[in-house]
Design a protein around this motif. Structure first.
Motif, PDB file in Angstrom:
ATOM      1  N   LEU B   3      46.683  27.736  39.653  1.00 26.03           N
ATOM      2  CA  LEU B   3      47.149  28.404  38.438  1.00 26.03           C
ATOM      3  C   LEU B   3      47.938  27.453  37.558  1.00 26.03           C
ATOM      4  O   LEU B   3      48.071  27.664  36.363  1.00 26.03           O
ATOM      5  CB  LEU B   3      48.037  29.594  38.811  1.00 26.03           C
ATOM      6  N   MET B  21      40.079  33.436  44.331  1.00 26.03           N
ATOM      7  CA  MET B  21      39.701  34.488  45.275  1.00 26.03           C
ATOM      8  C   MET B  21      40.137  35.846  44.757  1.00 26.03           C
ATOM      9  O   MET B  21      39.400  36.824  44.824  1.00 26.03           O
ATOM     10  CB  MET B  21      40.376  34.203  46.624  1.00 26.03           C
ATOM     11  N   GLU B  22      41.362  35.876  44.212  1.00 23.73           N
ATOM     12  CA  GLU B  22      41.858  37.148  43.700  1.00 23.73           C
ATOM     13  C   GLU B  22      41.030  37.652  42.538  1.00 23.73           C
ATOM     14  O   GLU B  22      40.714  38.833  42.444  1.00 23.73           O
ATOM     15  CB  GLU B  22      43.308  36.975  43.252  1.00 23.73           C
ATOM     16  N   LYS B  24      37.950  37.004  41.992  1.00 27.78           N
ATOM     17  CA  LYS B  24      36.653  37.455  42.487  1.00 27.78           C
ATOM     18  C   LYS B  24      36.774  38.836  43.114  1.00 27.78           C
ATOM     19  O   LYS B  24      35.935  39.713  42.876  1.00 27.78           O
ATOM     20  CB  LYS B  24      36.140  36.446  43.509  1.00 27.78           C
ATOM     21  N   ASN B  25      37.816  39.035  43.914  1.00 25.61           N
ATOM     22  CA  ASN B  25      38.021  40.361  44.510  1.00 25.61           C
ATOM     23  C   ASN B  25      38.145  41.421  43.431  1.00 25.61           C
ATOM     24  O   ASN B  25      37.572  42.503  43.539  1.00 25.61           O
ATOM     25  CB  ASN B  25      39.299  40.369  45.347  1.00 25.61           C
ATOM     26  N   LYS B  26      38.919  41.100  42.399  1.00 21.52           N
ATOM     27  CA  LYS B  26      39.123  42.082  41.339  1.00 21.52           C
ATOM     28  C   LYS B  26      37.806  42.393  40.649  1.00 21.52           C
ATOM     29  O   LYS B  26      37.498  43.547  40.350  1.00 21.52           O
ATOM     30  CB  LYS B  26      40.107  41.539  40.310  1.00 21.52           C
ATOM     31  N   VAL B  28      34.647  42.080  41.815  1.00 19.84           N
ATOM     32  CA  VAL B  28      33.769  42.898  42.666  1.00 19.84           C
ATOM     33  C   VAL B  28      34.345  44.311  42.803  1.00 19.84           C
ATOM     34  O   VAL B  28      33.639  45.311  42.645  1.00 19.84           O
ATOM     35  CB  VAL B  28      33.625  42.249  44.060  1.00 19.84           C
ATOM     36  N   GLY B  29      35.646  44.383  43.053  1.00 21.19           N
ATOM     37  CA  GLY B  29      36.276  45.679  43.244  1.00 21.19           C
ATOM     38  C   GLY B  29      36.131  46.559  42.021  1.00 21.19           C
ATOM     39  O   GLY B  29      35.915  47.764  42.132  1.00 21.19           O
ATOM     40  N   ILE B  32      32.773  48.136  41.743  1.00 18.49           N
ATOM     41  CA  ILE B  32      32.633  49.206  42.719  1.00 18.49           C
ATOM     42  C   ILE B  32      33.392  50.449  42.263  1.00 18.49           C
ATOM     43  O   ILE B  32      32.898  51.572  42.362  1.00 18.49           O
ATOM     44  CB  ILE B  32      33.095  48.699  44.089  1.00 18.49           C
ATOM     45  N   TYR B 178      45.308  33.388  36.234  1.00 21.15           N
ATOM     46  CA  TYR B 178      45.891  34.619  36.756  1.00 21.15           C
ATOM     47  C   TYR B 178      45.577  35.799  35.845  1.00 21.15           C
ATOM     48  O   TYR B 178      45.239  36.881  36.308  1.00 21.15           O
ATOM     49  CB  TYR B 178      47.404  34.439  36.910  1.00 21.15           C
TER      50      TYR B 178
END
Ligand code: HEM
Ligand code: CU
Lengths: 646, 211
Positions: B3, B21-22, B24-26, B28-29, B32, B178
């Protein structure tokens, strides 16, 4: 924080659990809360069975029976089975895929607290004027005019705790998609992870219709809307559709992870690779898909018409195909294995015939003409308890014994476990087997008593005796858990000696960051592969030892959930409610009702805004610290005695 | 990627929203989560269609039916406002790709203004219906209508609060890995709201007025 042996004060430990975002601790929270509600719902079942012990018994009143019935079903499904499965998903899935935590640790905590406070809210109904009494399905035609606040507690409590379930479901999907260790392709994922993924996907699609249904009921009962009010053009069948579009998949949401647990247990104790892995995966997905196509088999008798009934009947029967595949795969895994009959394996062996029996009666009810006969009789009660107790509860009990060493660094007592199993298992069949015949002899479901000499007396009595035996079984299990607190810590890896997947590769007690380095997965059953190759460490790593990034603890999830809890009281006592207007339930002034809603939601939204304005980047555990923790842990492990059965 | 890197248009990653990673999670999440929203709205649409134009036996259909109530020009104006606001949020994302933070903020700001315009028209519409006696408790039909369209309206409000707080929060800070996923996801959400509105326009207003 780097010292494991360091003892914390009681207050600090409570605070730790209130603010934790660690999946292992959240698993323990789910386990404790789920067990509490399982015990409550179990007592309710026992009360019902004692009422049905004799004809014309007066142990509880008819109205009380309806409350017990409703709370038993609702609690068992939403507040016991679901959280207990979530406990194992939380504890095991991140370990199985080689992750440090779930994708959204903060949301994981939020999911738990919403579930828990929703559950508490629902149970307050017992003390605040009476519990819901329209059955766990709460059909609108019954529930719309149910006096008092019982149904309002049902609607609001489930709304809150359902939101928690939905959040956790999304979290698991993302975790499994994005957080798998290098080399863990989808087709190398352990079956418990697979079934958790499919089950979470079902949650994703099944809970929104429930949310909508509950919301419609909420505004109808508490704010004067007219969705189900037929004199105003409403239609109660809408509730049935929305409810069962959720309700049917719900049983698969519960049973698929149970299948997954058995698919982990059986290969370990048959000491063989799971037979037909890819067909198991395929069957899981197919069951998940078909689960959504068949909801109207609960509505055969509502007058959908012959064509619709035929379509839903045939669709329902097709589910037997993938389910049968699974059963054959389990049997073929056991076949020719060198079997170790431990407690978890006993539960697995007991599960297969019990579940098959429940499945067969399910196919019988899928035949629409037969369902006209069986509908709302004790045959149905027997059927779904065969599936739910024979499938899900056995999986939970078996998994508790199986995974206890990982979760608590202690083992449950084998001898006591065997005794528990037999008492519970025999009690289970005594309770529910004869109910098939009670149903065929015409005893309706959901009745609080019956007349003597209809030929139902003996079977009902046996059924109650069986239920009492199950109660004894549960007490023994709890005793076993309490004993385990006193027992020696294990301080080792692979308690059963034949672990196959990654969670067994870690030495207990686990450090809070799980794997100090992300493991490299070289095939299906990765830990087994490493053992075969004589790898002492149990793992190969995909990265050098480096800084570990961890999320910060937070109290906000609890505060957010408390906000919704407060708002729910505002809605409950709304002066515009049907029951308030009819004078059958107390209400508060408009200002207080709206005030509570605004303050409650204000707290929730306020903490959401706090969360988004305050950056929470987590923290890093630096290499030196990781090494220190690992050294501490090694000393701690060496100091304790090595327990275990190998 | 770290960052703390000083970014320029040259070293700014192609898919900044998924670079960590965060992020990417956000990403994909959120997709969904949208699937779950789709089911939510589908349930509301089905309920609306089942209850459309149905009310107490005494309900005056010349006054309180879809045909009599809805005004297409108004709905059309609302549609145009919302569609345009989706377009402006695309511009914002385009500028994010090129590490032009001012562009991001400006176009997100315009998106918010257009969204507020939409909301004002919707409030006027609701006010009008209530005024002529078609309130929430009037009939099953009115409950279904206000619930479906109102749920969408609530989503618009959430989106506006969300985007505005992003704009204010990051005013001084500038773009980094971020907050890039946050902007991206907010704009994704905004598109979703737009798509739902297109369905509402078609199923509620067009089908309501035209038959
Ligand atoms: C373990 C011992 C259990 C006993 C002795 C028991 C007993 C009963 C009894 C007596 C009823 C009422 C039947 C009727 O009058 O229609 C009932 C209903 C029900 N039970 Fe159980 N039960 C047990 C476990 C479970 C579990 C583990 C679950 C789910 C996880 C469950 C879910 C339900 C549901 C959904 C209903 C229907 C409630 C309704 O009709 O609203 N039960 N049970
Ligand atoms: Cu079903």
């Amino acid at each position: 924080m780097s010292s494991v042996a360091q003892k914390k004060g009681f207050g600090a430990q409570v605070w730790d659990y209130l603010t934790t975002v660690d999946h292992k601790k959240i698993a323990i929270l789910y386990l404790a809360a789920g067990t509490l509600f399982f015990a409550i719902a179990g007592l309710e079942a026992l009360f019902m069975r004692f009422q049905l012990l004799f004809p014309e018994n007066t142990f509880v009143s008819a109205g009380m029976f309806n409350q017990l019935l409703t709370m038993h079903g609702t609690t068992m499904l939403f507040l016991a089975a679901t959280p207990l499965l979530f406990a194992f998903m939380n504890a095991i899935v991140p370990l199985q895929i080689g992750a440090r935590d779930v994708a959204f640790p903060f949301l994981n905590a939020l999911g738990f607290w919403l579930f828990f406070l929703g559950a508490v809210f629902l149970h307050l109904s017992f003390f605040l004027g009476g519990a819901p009494d329209a059955g766990w399905t709460s059909y609108a035609s019954l529930s719309l005019y149910s006096p008092g606040h019982g149904i309002d507690f049902y609607v609001l409590g489930l709304q809150i705790s359902g939101a928690g379930t939905l959040i956790s479901g999304i979290n698991f999907i993302v975790t499994i998609i994005t957080m798998r260790a290098p080399g863990m392709t989808f087709m190398r994922m352990p079956l418990f992870t697979w079934t958790s993924l499919v089950s979470s996907t079902l949650i994703l699609f099944a809970f929104p219709p429930l949310t909508v249904g509950l919301f419609l009921m909420l505004v109808d009962r508490m704010f004067g809307a007219n969705f189900f009010e037929h004199t105003m053009g409403g239609n109660t069948i809408i509730w049935e559709h929305l409810f069962w579009i959720f309700g049917h998949p719900e049983v698969y949401i519960l049973v698929l992870p149970a299948f997954g647990l058995f698919s982990e247990i059986i290969p370990v104790f048959a000491r063989k690779r799971l037979f037909g892995y890819s067909s198991m995966v395929f069957a899981t997905i197919l069951i998940g898909f078909l689960g959504f196509m068949v909801w109207a088999h609960h509505m055969f008798t509502t007058g959908l018409g012959a064509t619709a009934n035929a379509i839903f009947a045939v669709a329902t029967m097709t589910i037997a195909v993938p389910t049968g595949m699974k059963v054959f795969n389990w049997i073929l895994t056991i076949w020719g294995g060198s079997i170790k009959v431990t407690v978890p394996m006993l539960y697995a062996l007991g599960f297969i015939p019990s579940f098959v029996a429940g499945g067969v009666t399910g196919v019988m009810q899928a035949a629409a003409p037969l369902d006209y006969q069986l509908h709302d009789s004790y045959f149905i009660v027997a059927h779904f308890h065969y599936v739910i107790v024979g499938g899900i509860v056995t999986a939970l009990f078996g998994a508790a014994h199986f995974y206890w060493p990982i979760m608590f660094n202690r083992a449950l007592n084998e001898k006591l476990g065997v005794l528990t199993f037999w008492i519970f298992f025999i009690g289970f069949h005594l309770t529910f087997f004869l109910q098939h015949f009670l149903g065929l002899m015409g005893m309706p479901r959901r009745v609080f008593t019956y007349m003597p000499d209809q030929g139902w007396d003996l079977f009902n009595m046996i059924s109650t005796i069986g239920a009492a035996m199950m109660g004894v079984g549960v007490i023994l299990l709890v005793l076993n858990v309490l004993l385990s607190i006193k027992s020696e810590p294990l301080n080792r890896r692979d308690y059963w000696g034949d672990g196959r997947s990654l969670e067994w590769a870690l030495e207990t007690p686990l450090p809070f960051y799980n794997f100090k380095q992300t493991p490299l997965v070289r095939g299906y059953d990765p830990y087994w592969i490493e053992k075969q190759e004589g790898n002492k460490e149990g793992m190969v790593y995909a990265e050098p030892l480096g800084d570990i990034h961890m999320p910060n603890n937070s109290i906000l999830p609890l505060i957010m959930s408390i906000g919704t809890f407060i708002a729910a009281f505002g809605a409950l006592y709304s002066p515009w409610g049907k029951q308030a207007l009819a004078g059958t339930a107390e209400s508060v002034s408009p200002a207080l009702s709206v005030g509570l809603i605004v303050v409650g939601l204000g707290i929730t939204v306020g903490s959401m805004i706090t969360r988004s304005l305050k950056d929470d980047l987590g923290y890093h555990v630096h290499v030196a610290e990781v090494e220190a923790i690992e050294k501490d842990l090694a000393q701690f492990r060496a100091a304790g005695k090595k327990g275990g059965n190998n | 990627m770290d960052l703390n890197t000083k970014f320029t248009p040259q070293n700014w990653p192609e898919h900044a929203e998924q670079a960590t990673m965060e992020g990417k999670n956000k990403f994909v999440g959120f997709w969904i989560f949208l699937a779950c929203e789709v089911v939510l709205f589908a349930s509301l649409f089905a309920t609306y269609l089942a209850l459309k134009d149905s009310g107490p036996a005494s309900m005056d259909l010349t006054k309180y039916s879809a045909k009599a109530l809805y005004e297409l020009p108004l709905a059309f104006a609302m549609t145009m406002l919302l569609l345009t606001s989706s377009l402006t949020s695309v511009y914002a994302m385009y500028h994010m790709k090129n590490f032009n933070f001012k562009g991001v903020q400006t176009w997100m700001g315009i998106t918010v203004i257009l969204g507020i315009g939409f909301l004002c028209l919707e409030i006027y519409e609701f006010y009008h219906y209530v005024h002529i006696g078609f309130g929430y408790t009037h009939s099953a039909y009115s409950s279904a209508f206000f619930t479906l369209v109102g749920t969408h309206g609530l989503h618009v409000i959430i989106g506006l609060v969300w985007i505005s707080s992003l704009i204010f929060r990051n005013m001084k800070r500038g773009l980094n890995l971020y907050n890039a996923p946050k902007y991206f996801i907010a704009s994704l959400y905004w598109h979703f709201i737009d798509v739902v509105w297109v369905f509402i326009f078609t199923v509620v207003y067009l089908m309501g007025v035209l038959g």
